[in-house]
Design an enzyme around this catalytic site. Sequence first.
Site, PDB file in Angstrom:
ATOM      1  N   ILE A 156       1.051   6.887  -0.067  1.00  0.00           N
ATOM      2  CA  ILE A 156       0.362   5.881   0.741  1.00  0.00           C
ATOM      3  C   ILE A 156      -1.083   5.735   0.260  1.00  0.00           C
ATOM      4  O   ILE A 156      -1.766   6.730   0.031  1.00  0.00           O
ATOM      5  CB  ILE A 156       0.320   6.307   2.229  1.00  0.00           C
ATOM      6  CG1 ILE A 156       1.723   6.596   2.734  1.00  0.00           C
ATOM      7  CG2 ILE A 156      -0.346   5.233   3.080  1.00  0.00           C
ATOM      8  CD1 ILE A 156       1.753   7.263   4.096  1.00  0.00           C
ATOM      9  N   CYS A 157      -1.531   4.483   0.108  1.00  0.00           N
ATOM     10  CA  CYS A 157      -2.934   4.251  -0.201  1.00  0.00           C
ATOM     11  C   CYS A 157      -3.633   3.832   1.090  1.00  0.00           C
ATOM     12  O   CYS A 157      -3.498   2.705   1.530  1.00  0.00           O
ATOM     13  CB  CYS A 157      -3.077   3.154  -1.246  1.00  0.00           C
ATOM     14  SG  CYS A 157      -4.778   2.844  -1.700  1.00  0.00           S
ATOM     15  N   LEU A 158      -4.324   4.785   1.701  1.00  0.00           N
ATOM     16  CA  LEU A 158      -5.022   4.504   2.964  1.00  0.00           C
ATOM     17  C   LEU A 158      -6.325   5.294   2.948  1.00  0.00           C
ATOM     18  O   LEU A 158      -6.296   6.513   2.761  1.00  0.00           O
ATOM     19  CB  LEU A 158      -4.122   4.920   4.145  1.00  0.00           C
ATOM     20  CG  LEU A 158      -4.672   4.693   5.546  1.00  0.00           C
ATOM     21  CD1 LEU A 158      -4.923   3.208   5.824  1.00  0.00           C
ATOM     22  CD2 LEU A 158      -3.727   5.259   6.601  1.00  0.00           C
ATOM     23  N   ASN A 180       0.799  -1.219   0.000  1.00  0.00           N
ATOM     24  CA  ASN A 180       0.000   0.000   0.000  1.00  0.00           C
ATOM     25  C   ASN A 180       0.834   1.272   0.000  1.00  0.00           C
ATOM     26  O   ASN A 180       0.308   2.360   0.259  1.00  0.00           O
ATOM     27  CB  ASN A 180      -0.962  -0.005   1.191  1.00  0.00           C
ATOM     28  CG  ASN A 180      -1.833  -1.253   1.204  1.00  0.00           C
ATOM     29  OD1 ASN A 180      -1.638  -2.127   2.040  1.00  0.00           O
ATOM     30  ND2 ASN A 180      -2.730  -1.371   0.257  1.00  0.00           N
TER      31      ASN A 180
END
Lengths: 147, 199
Positions: B91-93, B83
Amino acid sequence: MAGYFEEMGWAELEDGQQPNHLLDMARFLIDFGLYEDNFTGEWPRLPPPASKEAVQSLADVTVETDDKSCPICLKKFNIGDKAKEMPCHHQFHAKCILTWLDKTNSCPFCRHELPTDNEGYEAFKKEKKRAEQRKEDIETLHNSMFS
Amino acid sequence: MANIAAKRIKREFKEVMKSEEVAGGTIKLELINDSWTELQGEIVGPPDTPYEGGTFLLEIKVPETYPFNPPKIRFMTKIWHPNVSSVTGAICLDILKDQWAAALTLRTVLLSIQALLSAAEPNDPQDAVVAKQYREDIELFNLTARHWTNAYAGGPTAIWEFNQKVQVLLDMGVEEDQARVALSTFDWELERATEHLFS
Ligand SMILES: [Zn+2]
Ligand SMILES: [Zn+2]
Protein backbone atom coordinates in the site's frame (compact mmCIF):
# COMPACT_ATOMS: atom_id res chain seq x y z
CA MET A 1 12.81 56.82 -21.99
CA ALA A 2 9.67 56.68 -24.10
CA GLY A 3 11.33 54.00 -26.24
CA TYR A 4 11.78 51.79 -23.21
CA PHE A 5 8.18 52.16 -22.12
CA GLU A 6 6.95 51.41 -25.62
CA GLU A 7 9.10 48.38 -25.92
CA MET A 8 7.70 47.01 -22.69
CA GLY A 9 4.17 47.84 -23.77
CA TRP A 10 3.81 50.29 -20.91
CA ALA A 11 2.53 53.85 -20.86
CA GLU A 12 4.17 56.70 -19.01
CA LEU A 13 2.11 58.13 -16.19
CA GLU A 14 0.19 61.25 -17.11
CA ASP A 15 0.52 64.27 -14.85
CA GLY A 16 -1.42 63.67 -11.69
CA GLN A 17 -1.98 59.96 -12.44
CA GLN A 18 -1.13 57.53 -9.65
CA PRO A 19 0.88 54.41 -10.37
CA ASN A 20 -1.10 51.19 -10.14
CA HIS A 21 0.94 49.34 -7.53
CA LEU A 22 -1.06 46.17 -7.81
CA LEU A 23 -0.42 45.97 -11.53
CA ASP A 24 3.30 46.68 -11.00
CA MET A 25 3.47 44.00 -8.37
CA ALA A 26 1.76 41.51 -10.68
CA ARG A 27 4.23 42.34 -13.48
CA PHE A 28 7.11 41.94 -11.11
CA LEU A 29 5.89 38.53 -9.95
CA ILE A 30 5.32 37.32 -13.50
CA ASP A 31 8.64 38.69 -14.80
CA PHE A 32 10.59 36.93 -12.13
CA GLY A 33 8.84 33.65 -12.60
CA LEU A 34 7.25 33.80 -9.19
CA TYR A 35 3.75 33.47 -10.52
CA GLU A 36 4.24 29.78 -10.93
CA ASP A 37 4.58 27.91 -7.75
CA ASN A 38 7.96 26.40 -8.45
CA PHE A 39 8.42 25.16 -4.97
CA THR A 40 6.45 21.99 -4.69
CA GLY A 41 9.00 20.10 -2.64
CA GLU A 42 7.98 17.76 0.10
CA TRP A 43 10.49 16.63 2.66
CA PRO A 44 11.09 13.12 1.36
CA ARG A 45 11.33 11.34 4.68
CA LEU A 46 10.39 11.67 8.32
CA PRO A 47 11.48 15.16 9.48
CA PRO A 48 14.54 15.16 11.78
CA PRO A 49 14.50 15.06 15.62
CA ALA A 50 13.47 18.07 17.68
CA SER A 51 16.35 20.33 18.74
CA LYS A 52 17.99 19.64 22.10
CA GLU A 53 16.98 23.08 23.27
CA ALA A 54 13.32 22.62 22.34
CA VAL A 55 13.23 19.28 24.12
CA GLN A 56 14.89 20.66 27.25
CA SER A 57 12.44 23.53 27.45
CA LEU A 58 9.32 21.35 27.35
CA ALA A 59 7.13 22.17 30.36
CA ASP A 60 6.87 19.72 33.26
CA VAL A 61 3.29 19.55 34.39
CA THR A 62 1.18 17.67 36.89
CA VAL A 63 -1.87 16.00 35.39
CA GLU A 64 -5.07 17.39 36.88
CA THR A 65 -7.72 15.11 35.41
CA ASP A 66 -8.12 11.37 35.16
CA ASP A 67 -10.03 11.28 31.89
CA LYS A 68 -7.04 11.57 29.59
CA SER A 69 -4.43 9.13 28.41
CA CYS A 70 -0.96 9.51 26.97
CA PRO A 71 -1.47 9.49 23.17
CA ILE A 72 1.69 7.43 22.70
CA CYS A 73 1.35 4.48 25.07
CA LEU A 74 -2.43 4.99 25.51
CA LYS A 75 -2.12 4.44 29.27
CA LYS A 76 -4.56 6.48 31.36
CA PHE A 77 -3.16 9.34 33.38
CA ASN A 78 -4.03 9.53 37.05
CA ILE A 79 -4.48 12.83 38.89
CA GLY A 80 -1.07 13.92 40.14
CA ASP A 81 0.95 12.09 37.47
CA LYS A 82 3.95 13.94 36.08
CA ALA A 83 3.86 14.70 32.37
CA LYS A 84 5.62 16.72 29.70
CA GLU A 85 3.58 19.32 27.85
CA MET A 86 4.22 20.37 24.27
CA PRO A 87 3.66 24.01 23.18
CA CYS A 88 0.36 22.79 21.63
CA HIS A 89 -0.64 21.76 25.20
CA HIS A 90 -0.72 18.04 24.48
CA GLN A 91 0.60 16.03 27.39
CA PHE A 92 2.64 12.82 27.38
CA HIS A 93 4.74 10.66 29.68
CA ALA A 94 8.28 12.05 29.58
CA LYS A 95 9.69 8.75 28.36
CA CYS A 96 7.09 8.45 25.61
CA ILE A 97 7.43 11.93 24.15
CA LEU A 98 11.24 12.07 24.48
CA THR A 99 11.56 8.83 22.52
CA TRP A 100 9.34 10.26 19.80
CA LEU A 101 11.04 13.68 19.62
CA ASP A 102 14.37 11.91 19.37
CA LYS A 103 13.02 10.52 16.10
CA THR A 104 11.08 13.43 14.64
CA ASN A 105 10.15 16.97 15.59
CA SER A 106 6.36 17.13 15.69
CA CYS A 107 3.59 16.46 18.19
CA PRO A 108 2.41 12.89 17.53
CA PHE A 109 -1.13 14.03 18.18
CA CYS A 110 -1.51 17.28 16.20
CA ARG A 111 1.78 17.53 14.25
CA HIS A 112 2.74 20.88 15.80
CA GLU A 113 6.39 21.26 14.86
CA LEU A 114 9.29 22.01 17.19
CA PRO A 115 12.54 23.51 15.86
CA THR A 116 15.26 21.04 14.84
CA ASP A 117 19.06 21.16 14.83
CA ASN A 118 19.09 20.18 11.16
CA GLU A 119 20.09 23.14 8.95
CA GLY A 120 18.87 21.51 5.75
CA TYR A 121 15.44 20.88 7.19
CA GLU A 122 15.17 24.38 8.67
CA ALA A 123 16.08 25.87 5.26
CA PHE A 124 13.47 23.66 3.63
CA LYS A 125 10.83 24.81 6.12
CA LYS A 126 11.66 28.48 5.48
CA GLU A 127 11.45 28.00 1.72
CA LYS A 128 8.14 26.21 2.08
CA LYS A 129 6.78 29.03 4.22
CA ARG A 130 7.99 31.57 1.68
CA ALA A 131 6.32 29.65 -1.16
CA GLU A 132 3.05 29.55 0.80
CA GLN A 133 3.29 33.28 1.54
CA ARG A 134 3.95 33.96 -2.12
CA LYS A 135 0.95 31.95 -3.16
CA GLU A 136 -1.19 33.83 -0.66
CA ASP A 137 0.16 37.18 -1.89
CA ILE A 138 -0.64 36.28 -5.46
CA GLU A 139 -4.13 35.15 -4.53
CA THR A 140 -4.80 38.34 -2.58
CA LEU A 141 -3.46 40.33 -5.48
CA HIS A 142 -5.52 38.38 -7.97
CA ASN A 143 -8.66 38.81 -5.93
CA SER A 144 -8.13 42.53 -5.51
CA MET A 145 -7.48 42.96 -9.20
CA PHE A 146 -10.22 40.81 -10.64
CA SER A 147 -13.07 40.93 -8.18
CA MET B 1 8.64 -7.91 21.64
CA ALA B 2 9.32 -4.64 23.40
CA ASN B 3 7.08 -4.07 26.38
CA ILE B 4 5.59 -0.80 25.23
CA ALA B 5 4.60 -2.21 21.83
CA ALA B 6 2.78 -5.22 23.25
CA LYS B 7 1.07 -3.19 25.96
CA ARG B 8 -0.06 -0.61 23.49
CA ILE B 9 -1.42 -3.14 21.02
CA LYS B 10 -3.41 -4.72 23.85
CA ARG B 11 -4.91 -1.34 24.77
CA GLU B 12 -5.63 -0.62 21.11
CA PHE B 13 -7.24 -3.97 20.61
CA LYS B 14 -9.69 -3.18 23.43
CA GLU B 15 -10.36 0.23 21.92
CA VAL B 16 -11.08 -1.22 18.49
CA MET B 17 -13.39 -3.86 19.89
CA LYS B 18 -15.47 -1.16 21.59
CA SER B 19 -15.52 1.09 18.51
CA GLU B 20 -18.64 1.86 16.55
CA GLU B 21 -16.93 0.70 13.35
CA VAL B 22 -16.58 -2.81 14.74
CA ALA B 23 -20.13 -2.66 16.02
CA GLY B 24 -21.27 -1.50 12.59
CA GLY B 25 -19.19 -4.17 10.85
CA THR B 26 -17.14 -1.80 8.66
CA ILE B 27 -13.78 -2.81 10.18
CA LYS B 28 -12.53 -5.84 12.07
CA LEU B 29 -9.33 -6.76 13.83
CA GLU B 30 -8.14 -10.23 14.80
CA LEU B 31 -5.07 -11.54 16.54
CA ILE B 32 -2.90 -13.97 14.60
CA ASN B 33 -0.43 -14.92 17.32
CA ASP B 34 -0.08 -14.69 21.09
CA SER B 35 2.83 -12.30 21.04
CA TRP B 36 0.70 -9.47 19.63
CA THR B 37 3.06 -8.96 16.69
CA GLU B 38 0.73 -10.09 13.94
CA LEU B 39 -2.86 -9.20 13.36
CA GLN B 40 -5.37 -9.45 10.61
CA GLY B 41 -7.50 -6.48 9.68
CA GLU B 42 -10.65 -6.47 7.67
CA ILE B 43 -12.37 -3.55 5.97
CA VAL B 44 -15.50 -3.48 3.88
CA GLY B 45 -15.50 -1.60 0.60
CA PRO B 46 -17.04 1.87 1.00
CA PRO B 47 -20.46 2.53 -0.55
CA ASP B 48 -20.59 4.18 -3.99
CA THR B 49 -17.18 2.80 -4.94
CA PRO B 50 -16.28 -0.20 -7.14
CA TYR B 51 -15.25 -1.90 -3.87
CA GLU B 52 -18.78 -1.77 -2.41
CA GLY B 53 -19.96 -5.10 -1.08
CA GLY B 54 -16.44 -6.50 -0.93
CA THR B 55 -14.54 -7.60 2.18
CA PHE B 56 -10.80 -6.94 2.12
CA LEU B 57 -8.31 -8.68 4.41
CA LEU B 58 -5.14 -6.92 5.52
CA GLU B 59 -1.95 -8.37 6.94
CA ILE B 60 -0.70 -6.28 9.87
CA LYS B 61 2.79 -6.70 11.29
CA VAL B 62 3.67 -4.73 14.39
CA PRO B 63 7.36 -3.81 14.68
CA GLU B 64 9.21 -4.01 18.01
CA THR B 65 9.55 -0.24 17.91
CA TYR B 66 5.82 0.37 17.63
CA PRO B 67 4.30 2.96 18.07
CA PHE B 68 7.43 4.92 17.25
CA ASN B 69 7.45 3.23 13.85
CA PRO B 70 4.35 2.44 11.78
CA PRO B 71 2.84 -1.03 11.48
CA LYS B 72 3.56 -2.85 8.21
CA ILE B 73 0.32 -3.40 6.39
CA ARG B 74 -0.57 -4.94 3.03
CA PHE B 75 -3.70 -6.16 1.32
CA MET B 76 -4.05 -9.95 1.39
CA THR B 77 -7.16 -9.74 -0.75
CA LYS B 78 -6.29 -8.83 -4.31
CA ILE B 79 -7.53 -5.39 -5.27
CA TRP B 80 -7.42 -3.12 -8.35
CA HIS B 81 -6.51 0.32 -6.99
CA PRO B 82 -3.90 2.92 -8.03
CA ASN B 83 -2.32 3.02 -4.56
CA VAL B 84 -2.12 -0.73 -4.01
CA SER B 85 0.11 -3.15 -5.87
CA SER B 86 -2.10 -5.51 -7.88
CA VAL B 87 0.57 -8.18 -7.41
CA THR B 88 1.89 -7.88 -3.83
CA GLY B 89 -0.85 -5.88 -2.08
CA ALA B 90 1.69 -3.27 -0.91
CA ILE B 91 0.00 0.00 0.00
CA CYS B 92 1.23 3.50 -0.82
CA LEU B 93 -0.17 5.64 1.99
CA ASP B 94 1.73 8.52 3.58
CA ILE B 95 0.78 7.72 7.17
CA LEU B 96 2.30 4.25 6.78
CA LYS B 97 5.56 5.95 5.78
CA ASP B 98 6.89 9.45 6.42
CA GLN B 99 3.63 10.81 7.82
CA TRP B 100 3.34 8.26 10.58
CA ALA B 101 2.65 9.72 14.04
CA ALA B 102 2.83 7.78 17.29
CA ALA B 103 -0.70 8.78 18.24
CA LEU B 104 -2.17 7.04 15.20
CA THR B 105 -3.70 3.66 16.01
CA LEU B 106 -4.61 0.51 14.12
CA ARG B 107 -8.17 1.79 14.14
CA THR B 108 -7.27 5.14 12.56
CA VAL B 109 -4.97 3.40 10.08
CA LEU B 110 -7.68 0.94 8.99
CA LEU B 111 -10.10 3.83 8.58
CA SER B 112 -7.50 5.70 6.50
CA ILE B 113 -7.03 2.68 4.24
CA GLN B 114 -10.78 2.46 3.87
CA ALA B 115 -10.86 6.17 2.99
CA LEU B 116 -8.17 5.54 0.38
CA LEU B 117 -10.60 3.18 -1.36
CA SER B 118 -13.05 6.10 -1.67
CA ALA B 119 -10.44 8.63 -2.75
CA ALA B 120 -7.50 7.26 -4.72
CA GLU B 121 -4.36 9.33 -5.18
CA PRO B 122 -3.38 8.50 -8.79
CA ASN B 123 -0.52 10.98 -8.69
CA ASP B 124 1.22 9.04 -5.96
CA PRO B 125 0.71 5.54 -7.32
CA GLN B 126 1.88 2.21 -5.98
CA ASP B 127 0.82 0.46 -9.17
CA ALA B 128 1.69 2.50 -12.29
CA VAL B 129 -0.45 0.37 -14.62
CA VAL B 130 -3.57 0.77 -12.50
CA ALA B 131 -2.92 4.49 -12.04
CA LYS B 132 -2.58 4.97 -15.79
CA GLN B 133 -5.94 3.32 -16.42
CA TYR B 134 -7.48 5.38 -13.62
CA ARG B 135 -6.27 8.61 -15.23
CA GLU B 136 -6.99 7.68 -18.84
CA ASP B 137 -10.20 5.68 -18.67
CA ILE B 138 -12.01 6.00 -15.36
CA GLU B 139 -15.03 4.03 -16.58
CA LEU B 140 -12.94 1.05 -17.56
CA PHE B 141 -11.05 1.39 -14.30
CA ASN B 142 -14.30 1.30 -12.31
CA LEU B 143 -15.48 -1.81 -14.17
CA THR B 144 -12.13 -3.53 -13.68
CA ALA B 145 -12.07 -2.69 -9.96
CA ARG B 146 -15.65 -3.95 -9.62
CA HIS B 147 -14.71 -7.16 -11.40
CA TRP B 148 -11.75 -7.71 -9.04
CA THR B 149 -14.01 -6.99 -6.05
CA ASN B 150 -16.35 -9.69 -7.35
CA ALA B 151 -13.56 -12.18 -8.12
CA TYR B 152 -11.57 -11.81 -4.89
CA ALA B 153 -13.52 -9.93 -2.22
CA GLY B 154 -17.01 -11.41 -2.57
CA GLY B 155 -18.44 -8.34 -4.25
CA PRO B 156 -21.91 -8.69 -5.76
CA THR B 157 -21.35 -7.51 -9.32
CA ALA B 158 -20.11 -10.08 -11.82
CA ILE B 159 -19.14 -8.58 -15.15
CA TRP B 160 -20.09 -11.18 -17.71
CA GLU B 161 -17.84 -9.97 -20.53
CA PHE B 162 -14.75 -9.92 -18.31
CA ASN B 163 -15.50 -13.36 -16.88
CA GLN B 164 -15.80 -14.71 -20.43
CA LYS B 165 -12.40 -13.32 -21.38
CA VAL B 166 -10.76 -14.72 -18.25
CA GLN B 167 -12.31 -18.09 -19.14
CA VAL B 168 -10.84 -17.96 -22.65
CA LEU B 169 -7.35 -17.60 -21.16
CA LEU B 170 -8.02 -20.32 -18.56
CA ASP B 171 -8.94 -22.65 -21.41
CA MET B 172 -5.58 -21.86 -22.95
CA GLY B 173 -3.90 -23.03 -19.76
CA VAL B 174 -3.14 -19.64 -18.22
CA GLU B 175 -3.31 -19.41 -14.43
CA GLU B 176 -6.33 -17.40 -13.23
CA ASP B 177 -4.64 -14.49 -11.39
CA GLN B 178 -2.19 -14.08 -14.25
CA ALA B 179 -5.00 -14.05 -16.78
CA ARG B 180 -6.87 -11.39 -14.82
CA VAL B 181 -3.80 -9.18 -14.39
CA ALA B 182 -2.91 -9.42 -18.10
CA LEU B 183 -6.45 -8.61 -19.25
CA SER B 184 -6.79 -5.74 -16.76
CA THR B 185 -3.41 -4.37 -17.80
CA PHE B 186 -4.28 -4.43 -21.50
CA ASP B 187 -7.69 -2.80 -21.08
CA TRP B 188 -9.48 -6.16 -21.59
CA GLU B 189 -8.23 -6.54 -25.15
CA LEU B 190 -7.95 -10.30 -25.40
CA GLU B 191 -5.49 -10.25 -28.29
CA ARG B 192 -2.96 -7.99 -26.60
CA ALA B 193 -3.26 -9.86 -23.31
CA THR B 194 -2.71 -13.19 -25.08
CA GLU B 195 0.24 -11.84 -27.02
CA HIS B 196 1.78 -10.58 -23.78
CA LEU B 197 1.25 -13.88 -21.97
CA PHE B 198 2.66 -16.04 -24.75
CA SER B 199 5.53 -13.88 -25.95
ZN1 LIG C 1 2.93 7.35 27.56
ZN1 LIG D 1 -0.07 18.59 19.85
